[in-house]
Scaffold this active site. Structure first.
Site, PDB file in Angstrom:
ATOM      1  N   ASP A 124      40.080  19.514  27.426  1.00 36.81           N
ATOM      2  CA  ASP A 124      39.618  18.284  26.796  1.00 36.81           C
ATOM      3  C   ASP A 124      40.377  18.010  25.507  1.00 36.81           C
ATOM      4  O   ASP A 124      40.444  18.851  24.614  1.00 36.81           O
ATOM      5  CB  ASP A 124      38.124  18.380  26.514  1.00 36.81           C
ATOM      6  CG  ASP A 124      37.556  17.046  26.071  1.00 36.81           C
ATOM      7  OD1 ASP A 124      37.617  16.753  24.858  1.00 36.81           O
ATOM      8  OD2 ASP A 124      37.063  16.297  26.932  1.00 36.81           O
ATOM      9  N   ARG A 125      40.958  16.827  25.434  1.00 40.05           N
ATOM     10  CA  ARG A 125      41.789  16.468  24.287  1.00 40.05           C
ATOM     11  C   ARG A 125      40.953  16.297  23.020  1.00 40.05           C
ATOM     12  O   ARG A 125      41.323  16.770  21.944  1.00 40.05           O
ATOM     13  CB  ARG A 125      42.553  15.161  24.579  1.00 40.05           C
ATOM     14  CG  ARG A 125      43.700  15.307  25.574  1.00 40.05           C
ATOM     15  CD  ARG A 125      43.296  15.663  26.997  1.00 40.05           C
ATOM     16  NE  ARG A 125      42.368  14.692  27.574  1.00 40.05           N
ATOM     17  CZ  ARG A 125      41.559  14.948  28.598  1.00 40.05           C
ATOM     18  NH1 ARG A 125      41.518  16.143  29.149  1.00 40.05           N
ATOM     19  NH2 ARG A 125      40.750  14.021  29.074  1.00 40.05           N
ATOM     20  N   THR A 126      39.824  15.645  23.149  1.00 47.33           N
ATOM     21  CA  THR A 126      38.965  15.419  21.985  1.00 47.33           C
ATOM     22  C   THR A 126      38.442  16.743  21.429  1.00 47.33           C
ATOM     23  O   THR A 126      38.402  16.946  20.213  1.00 47.33           O
ATOM     24  CB  THR A 126      37.801  14.495  22.360  1.00 47.33           C
ATOM     25  OG1 THR A 126      38.336  13.224  22.772  1.00 47.33           O
ATOM     26  CG2 THR A 126      36.873  14.275  21.186  1.00 47.33           C
ATOM     27  N   CYS A 151      45.078   7.930  29.495  1.00 49.52           N
ATOM     28  CA  CYS A 151      44.132   8.573  28.587  1.00 49.52           C
ATOM     29  C   CYS A 151      44.634   8.331  27.171  1.00 49.52           C
ATOM     30  O   CYS A 151      45.736   8.788  26.821  1.00 49.52           O
ATOM     31  CB  CYS A 151      44.035  10.069  28.861  1.00 49.52           C
ATOM     32  SG  CYS A 151      43.069  10.982  27.630  1.00 49.52           S
ATOM     33  N   THR A 175      43.443   9.413  24.206  1.00 49.77           N
ATOM     34  CA  THR A 175      43.461  10.588  23.349  1.00 49.77           C
ATOM     35  C   THR A 175      44.639  11.496  23.670  1.00 49.77           C
ATOM     36  O   THR A 175      45.214  12.132  22.775  1.00 49.77           O
ATOM     37  CB  THR A 175      42.138  11.370  23.485  1.00 49.77           C
ATOM     38  OG1 THR A 175      41.039  10.453  23.384  1.00 49.77           O
ATOM     39  CG2 THR A 175      42.006  12.416  22.393  1.00 49.77           C
ATOM     40  N   THR A 234      37.668   7.490  21.182  1.00 53.50           N
ATOM     41  CA  THR A 234      37.044   8.780  20.907  1.00 53.50           C
ATOM     42  C   THR A 234      37.319   9.191  19.461  1.00 53.50           C
ATOM     43  O   THR A 234      38.300   8.739  18.840  1.00 53.50           O
ATOM     44  CB  THR A 234      37.593   9.878  21.831  1.00 53.50           C
ATOM     45  OG1 THR A 234      38.964  10.114  21.518  1.00 53.50           O
ATOM     46  CG2 THR A 234      37.450   9.503  23.299  1.00 53.50           C
ATOM     47  N   LYS A 240      31.627   9.065  31.374  1.00 55.41           N
ATOM     48  CA  LYS A 240      32.231  10.238  32.021  1.00 55.41           C
ATOM     49  C   LYS A 240      31.261  10.916  32.982  1.00 55.41           C
ATOM     50  O   LYS A 240      31.689  11.684  33.863  1.00 55.41           O
ATOM     51  CB  LYS A 240      32.730  11.229  30.968  1.00 55.41           C
ATOM     52  CG  LYS A 240      34.076  10.832  30.354  1.00 55.41           C
ATOM     53  CD  LYS A 240      34.646  11.914  29.469  1.00 55.41           C
ATOM     54  CE  LYS A 240      36.009  11.527  28.915  1.00 55.41           C
ATOM     55  NZ  LYS A 240      37.074  11.537  29.940  1.00 55.41           N
ATOM     56  N   CYS A 283      39.541   3.920  24.822  1.00 62.54           N
ATOM     57  CA  CYS A 283      39.320   5.087  25.678  1.00 62.54           C
ATOM     58  C   CYS A 283      39.382   4.546  27.096  1.00 62.54           C
ATOM     59  O   CYS A 283      38.771   3.507  27.387  1.00 62.54           O
ATOM     60  CB  CYS A 283      37.974   5.746  25.398  1.00 62.54           C
ATOM     61  SG  CYS A 283      37.527   7.019  26.606  1.00 62.54           S
TER      62      CYS A 283
END
Length: 497
Positions: free
Chosen positions: A293-295, A328, A330, A372, A414, A445
């Site tokens: 997960d990037r966030t 995406c 992020t 995000t 999500k 996002c």
């Protein structure tokens, strides 16, 4: 396509020998003995793949199926592509009937056997001459020689009885393909040749590469018969094959998130001007939801997704993608890290979005960013906006918490929700930006456009604002690149291999 490591002063030719080991071996020997190879033996590398075709023993009757042969030839050609050969030779006339199907799916050039014969005839035979064709029942029924030579020459074939004798001479248990190069096989072949001569054939044109094994014997008997393997070898070593430009293929880093990937692909299709299936863009997708997960990485220093993203991009590159799209927002915080290690470009969705806003609404408009917290903290959108003098507004802490809940919450997008609490949360956060004067909102996002649609005049509170969907901007850019390459390919169809 893998980046080449070849020495470009060399020329590597691959020969498919498994469609007939004797004919393939004969072509290989004639390549070795050709003047260009003997004159510069250090330049030419010859690769010979003799892995037998499983239906090799089946005669090429009129109703023979080509499916296994097509897949076999494709697989061997793909192997030569991986070996970085410059071109492939296919000494098989039945395979020439489906060359267009192969060429559309291969990056490696195929040395055209029919073009070699056409060049030879242009140099040695007067137009309008009568040619006798010695071909299998399948090749004869497929009209291969009519397509390539019927406009310039009169073509004649053996009588039914001599055609049957020809098939037995080549494919029978005592035939040439089984290694019998004299005796009954040669006599039957000779009778078929005499039949063609009696019909006025001035030159015999074999449509079976095995006949090259006995061409010299026929010539000693006074038969004017072309040695097609010799012609093919001379053509392959005296001319550079043209590597046709592969169709544009878009690589997509998918799974970040899964629903956004499908949404993006749909937008590419929707934005493509097409009148039929074949007008759409080729896409290769690595759907990899296991990319960390990037966030979570940007906010809490959890697992770094850089390696996973880079590995995914490299696999897309190796699959022949010309450019990469990452639906995406992020994930674009990592693009700068990996772009320098790729040989194809990542189309930056964020910079494309900022450019679109400047062109559509002007650089003085007030723009709000819904994204995000990881995207906001990375400031990748801010950096793109600052380069063109555009100021971005972001929600306050409370409103940003609503954006995150709309994305990641139990009732968030999500988790598969697009209405209800997630929509209410997003509209509340959007209203806060509108109250501050924002008249353009970036749905920053890739899941957010699943909740709110892209629109030029969307009502939020007492105001009407433009909602910009970066995935749609990215899709439009991908389509534009594909269209530009298609136009370029039409003007510049190929380069020497």
């Amino acid at each position: 396509m893998k980046p080449s490591r070849k020495n470009h002063s060399t020329r590597t030719l691959g020969i498919i020998g498994g469609l007939g080991s004797l004919a393939g071996g004969d072509l290989f020997l004639k390549l070795l003995k050709s003047e260009p190879v003997l004159a510069d033996q250090g330049r030419y590398h010859l690769l010979f793949e003799q892995h037998p075709f499983k239906d090799l023993s089946l005669p090429l009757s009129t109703d023979a199926s080509m499916t296994s042969r097509k897949l076999y030839v494709f697989q061997v050609c793909q192997g030569y592509t991986d070996s970085e050969a410059d071109a492939v030779l296919i000494p098989c006339f039945a395979s020439q009937t489906f060359m267009d199907e192969l060429k559309a799916e291969l990056d490696i050039p195929i040395v055209d056997l029919m073009a070699a014969l056409k060049q030879h005839l242009a140099q040695h035979t007067e137009p309008g001459s009568r040619l006798g064709v010695l071909a299998s029942d399948y090749v004869r029924a497929a009209g291969l020689f009519e397509r390539h030579f019927g406009a310039d020459f009169a073509l004649v074939y053996p009588s039914p009885a001599n055609q049957a004798a020809l098939m037995e001479a080549v494919y029978g248990p005592a035939g040439i393909k089984a290694g019998h190069l004299d005796g009954v096989a040669l006599e039957r072949l000779h009778q078929a040749c005499l039949d063609l001569n009696s019909q006025g054939a001035q030159l015999l044109l074999p449509g079976m590469t095995e006949i090259s094994l006995v061409a010299a014997d026929l010539q000693r008997r006074g038969i004017r018969c072309i040695d097609v393997n010799q012609v093919y070898a001379d053509y392959a070593t005296s001319s550079e094959s043209v590597r046709t430009a592969a169709p544009f293929k878009l690589g997509i880093v998918g799974g970040v998130g899964p629903a956004a990937t499908v949404d993006f692909m749909g937008k590419v299709v929707k934005n493509t001007p097409a009148g039929r299936d074949q007008d759409h863009i080729r896409m290769v997708v690595e759907h990899n939801p296991q990319i960390p997960d990037r966030t979570a990485n940007l906010l809490r220093q959890e697992m770094d997704p850089t390696v996973a993203m880079y590995a995914t991009c490299k696999r897309l590159e190796c699959e022949g993608a010309k450019a990469i799209a990452i639906p995406c927002n992020t994930a674009h915080a990592y693009v700068e890290r990996i772009q320098g290690h790729l040989h194809i470009p990542i189309i930056n969705m964020l910079t494309q979005t900022i450019e679109f806003i400047g062109q559509a609404y002007g650089n003085t408009c007030k723009v709000g960013l819904l994204a995000t917290s990881g995207t906001l903290q990375s400031r990748v959108y801010h950096a793109a906006a600052e380069r063109v003098g555009l100021n971005l507004m972001v929600p306050d802490e409370a409103a940003q918490a609503l954006v995150m809940r709309a994305i990641y919450g139990e009732q968030g997008v999500k988790a598969g929700h697009t209405t209800g609490q997630c929509k209410d949360d997003l509209l509340t956060a959007a209203a806060q930006l509108v109250e501050q004067g924002a008249r353009v909102l970036i749905l920053g996002c890739t899941e957010l456009p699943l909740i709110l649609p892209m629109a030029d005049d969307f009502p939020i509170g007492t105001a009407r604002v433009a909602l910009v969907d970066p995935t749609n901007v990215l899709a439009q850019r991908c389509v534009a690149l594909a269209q530009a390459e298609l136009a370029c390919t039409a003007d510049c169809p190929g380069i020497p291999a």
